[in-house]
Scaffold this motif. Structure first.
Motif, PDB file in Angstrom:
ATOM      1  N   UNK A 192      -2.063 -13.041   4.783  1.00 32.13           N
ATOM      2  CA  UNK A 192      -1.136 -14.217   4.098  1.00 32.13           C
ATOM      3  C   UNK A 192       0.462 -13.839   3.823  1.00 32.13           C
ATOM      4  N   UNK A 193      -0.380 -13.308   2.286  1.00 28.54           N
ATOM      5  CA  UNK A 193       0.878 -12.577   1.319  1.00 28.54           C
ATOM      6  C   UNK A 193       0.591 -11.283   0.541  1.00 28.54           C
ATOM      7  N   UNK A 194       0.133 -10.140   0.924  1.00 33.99           N
ATOM      8  CA  UNK A 194       0.225  -8.826   0.993  1.00 33.99           C
ATOM      9  C   UNK A 194       1.167  -8.817  -0.853  1.00 33.99           C
ATOM     10  N   UNK A 195       0.316  -8.122  -1.902  1.00 36.47           N
ATOM     11  CA  UNK A 195       1.035  -7.319  -3.402  1.00 36.47           C
ATOM     12  C   UNK A 195       1.205  -6.563  -3.294  1.00 36.47           C
ATOM     13  N   UNK A 196       2.815  -6.510  -3.549  1.00 37.40           N
ATOM     14  CA  UNK A 196       3.834  -5.034  -4.172  1.00 37.40           C
ATOM     15  C   UNK A 196       2.984  -5.046  -5.103  1.00 37.40           C
ATOM     16  N   UNK A 197       2.379  -3.733  -5.820  1.00 30.66           N
ATOM     17  CA  UNK A 197       2.939  -3.417  -7.687  1.00 30.66           C
ATOM     18  C   UNK A 197       3.831  -3.098  -7.509  1.00 30.66           C
ATOM     19  N   UNK A 198       5.138  -3.092  -8.398  1.00 32.64           N
ATOM     20  CA  UNK A 198       6.088  -2.769  -8.245  1.00 32.64           C
ATOM     21  C   UNK A 198       6.503  -1.982 -10.216  1.00 32.64           C
ATOM     22  N   UNK A 199       6.536  -0.482 -10.274  1.00 30.87           N
ATOM     23  CA  UNK A 199       7.765  -0.294 -11.234  1.00 30.87           C
ATOM     24  C   UNK A 199       9.260  -0.705 -11.582  1.00 30.87           C
ATOM     25  N   UNK A 200       9.584  -0.761 -12.844  1.00 29.85           N
ATOM     26  CA  UNK A 200      10.642  -1.021 -13.190  1.00 29.85           C
ATOM     27  C   UNK A 200      11.066   0.689 -13.183  1.00 29.85           C
ATOM     28  N   UNK A 201      12.483   0.458 -12.543  1.00 29.99           N
ATOM     29  CA  UNK A 201      13.183   2.643 -12.586  1.00 29.99           C
ATOM     30  C   UNK A 201      15.163   2.351 -13.572  1.00 29.99           C
ATOM     31  N   UNK A 202      15.182   0.934 -13.302  1.00 32.54           N
ATOM     32  CA  UNK A 202      16.172   0.662 -14.598  1.00 32.54           C
ATOM     33  C   UNK A 202      16.349  -0.932 -15.013  1.00 32.54           C
TER      34      UNK A 202
END
Length: 194
Positions: A110-120
């Protein structure tokens, strides 16, 4: 309890076109600062773009017309400019933005989760504070995004309550955004919603 920020996510499609979408972004704190989790529903262009490009921009704006325009379908063509370090656009008129890359994907039907990091991250304009009408428009936009899930009487009650803040504190942008959302609710109630 997770912290969720209502933001505008911008991504680039396989065709190179920018895509602008409101999204509640989960913010988690770790030893290195904040990490974002994006969880777009299937199917969605944001999901497709994240899978293809593995990056996005989290835009912070006080122009609630962007939320209401996208959710109501009244306007989706918000001006964008290239981001500084990733292959995605940012809103041209955002107050600030954070360019993020995907570091992990948790698949879900239903809702994949994208773990993200800030690059700028960058600030483009001064934040002058919110008025109650802006918060009411955001809440109404969330209601409209759930028209297919919530009973009409609940939507009507909540919109009626939110209208108090609109009547007391709205400026021209908030009034325009509110009208778009109320028209979408009326169309849904009349069975004209597609």
């Amino acid at each position: 309890m997770p912290l969720i920020r209502e933001t505008i996510i911008t991504t680039t499609g396989a065709d190179g076109r920018p895509h602008v979408a409101p999204m509640g972004v989960t913010v988690e704190l770790d030893g290195e600062g904040e990490r974002f989790i994006l969880a777009p529903f299937r199917p969605s262009r944001t999901l497709d773009n994240l899978l293809a490009r593995r990056c996005a921009v989290v835009n912070h704006t006080d122009d609630v017309r962007v939320f209401a325009g996208c959710i109501s379908g009244r306007r989706r063509d918000w001006p964008t400019v290239p981001a500084d370090r990733i292959d995605a656009p940012r809103l041209a008129d955002c107050l600030s933005h954070e360019e993020i890359t995907v570091v992990q994907v948790e698949d879900d039907p239903v809702r994949p989760r994208f773990h993200c990091r800030t690059v700028h991250a960058a600030t483009q304009a001064r934040f002058r504070g919110f008025n109650r009408a802006q918060a009411a428009v955001i809440e109404a936009a969330i209601l409209v995004s759930r028209l297919h899930m919530l009973p009409m009487d609940k939507i009507a009650r909540e919109a009626d309550y939110l209208s108090i803040a609109i009547g007391k504190t709205a400026g021209p942008h908030e009034l325009e955004a509110w009208d778009w959302l109320m028209a979408r609710i009326a169309a849904h109630q009349a069975g004209e919603d597609t």
